[in-house]
Write a protein that holds these residues in place. Structure first.
Motif, mmCIF file in Angstrom:
data_model
loop_
_atom_site.group_PDB
_atom_site.id
_atom_site.type_symbol
_atom_site.label_atom_id
_atom_site.label_comp_id
_atom_site.label_asym_id
_atom_site.label_seq_id
_atom_site.Cartn_x
_atom_site.Cartn_y
_atom_site.Cartn_z
ATOM 1 N N PHE A 1 9.384 37.744 -41.503
ATOM 2 C CA PHE A 1 9.964 37.763 -40.254
ATOM 3 C C PHE A 1 10.888 38.562 -40.101
ATOM 4 N N VAL A 2 11.487 39.099 -38.804
ATOM 5 C CA VAL A 2 12.556 39.918 -38.590
ATOM 6 C C VAL A 2 13.834 39.067 -38.345
ATOM 7 N N THR A 3 14.907 39.520 -38.993
ATOM 8 C CA THR A 3 16.126 39.086 -38.713
ATOM 9 C C THR A 3 17.099 40.268 -38.508
ATOM 10 N N ARG A 4 18.216 40.107 -37.856
ATOM 11 C CA ARG A 4 19.153 41.189 -37.821
ATOM 12 C C ARG A 4 20.520 40.841 -37.935
ATOM 13 N N SER A 30 14.525 32.716 -38.154
ATOM 14 C CA SER A 30 15.693 33.581 -38.365
ATOM 15 C C SER A 30 17.239 32.875 -38.359
ATOM 16 N N TYR A 31 17.081 31.701 -37.392
ATOM 17 C CA TYR A 31 18.348 30.871 -37.407
ATOM 18 C C TYR A 31 18.687 30.227 -38.576
ATOM 19 N N SER A 32 17.513 29.869 -39.355
ATOM 20 C CA SER A 32 17.694 29.188 -40.702
ATOM 21 C C SER A 32 18.392 30.257 -41.634
ATOM 22 N N ALA A 33 17.863 31.271 -41.566
ATOM 23 C CA ALA A 33 18.017 32.360 -42.518
ATOM 24 C C ALA A 33 19.321 32.808 -42.427
#
Length: 246
Positions: free
Chosen positions: A164-167, A108-111
């Motif tokens: 994967f989950v991102t917010r 998620s950090y990269s996304a």
């Protein structure tokens, strides 16, 4: 021992490359599957170079013992020869980390670091969707059709997406996948907003089933990111290859 520093460093790097490429699928966290043979060859070459360097150092030491000219300390206390600069030993740290604790795949950090930038593909038509109910699509395929398909072929079709989950800061959540052309260094983001279901923890891998929620005109900013009205969200294990091919 310092004399063998370059050989040890080469051996560690080679062993780390072989560890991730030859003894499993860890290499898929960093590069595409087609690059595996090149990684294996690189690792073998580095190990062979390390062995050759060690033999050369050992030969030099034996010649010194027999009275041949070797390395000498200068008046300032500095040594010259095959040992190399001491700072080079710091290069063993990333090699040991890769060998013993391979970094995880991008998440998620990269996304979240990537801005919402999309290629100007233009609006057009797409080939007919295959049979299936629900229809398994990659995040890249879903996003392309949802944003750019003038025929809106996704309308009413149940689809199944895995990622994967991102917010966002406003608690909006997405099922997300990173797309790569060659390796993790060129990764870009594909994602779909999930509506009608509670969000699992960030970086959890899920399979989301639902139907596309059209918004905006095809190709417009309002159409991105595409949205999905979820009917089910299931937690799954991370796939062996966590990336999609761009």
């Amino acid at each position: 021992m310092r004399r063998y520093g370059p050989a040890v460093l080469l051996a560690l790097v080679g062993a780390a490359i072989l560890r991730v490429s030859l003894l499993g699928d860890l290499y898929l966290r960093y590069v595409q599957a087609g690059l595996r043979p090149y990684l294996v060859v690189s690792g073998v070459v580095l190990v062979l170079l390390a062995a050759g360097a060690a033999v050369l150092v050992r030969t030099a030491v034996e010649q010194e013992v027999q009275g041949d000219d070797g390395d000498h300390a200068d008046p300032g206390g500095h040594t010259h020869g095959p040992a190399g600069p001491r700072v080079a030993w710091f290069l063993t740290l990333p090699a040991l980390a890769l060998l013993l604790f391979p970094p995880p795949a991008l998440g998620s950090y990269s996304a979240e670091r990537e801005a919402a930038q999309r290629a100007q593909r233009g609006v057009g038509t797409f080939p007919a969707l295959p049979a299936g109910n629900p229809l398994d699509l990659t995040l890249g395929e879903f996003g392309s059709r949802a944003v750019y398909d003038s025929d809106r072929s996704l309308t009413g079709r149940p689809v199944r997406l895995t990622g994967f989950v991102t917010r966002d800061d406003d608690r909006t959540w997405y099922v997300t996948r990173l797309l790569v052309s060659c390796c993790a260094a060129d990764a870009s983001t594909a994602k779909a907003e999930v509506r009608g279901a509670d969000a699992p923890p960030v970086d959890t891998w899920v399979t989301v089933t639902g139907t596309w929620h059209p918004e905006g005109e095809p190709g417009s900013d309002a159409a991105w990111p595409p949205a999905l009205d979820a009917t089910s969200v299931q937690r799954v294990r991370q796939p062996d290859n966590p990336y999609e091919k761009r």
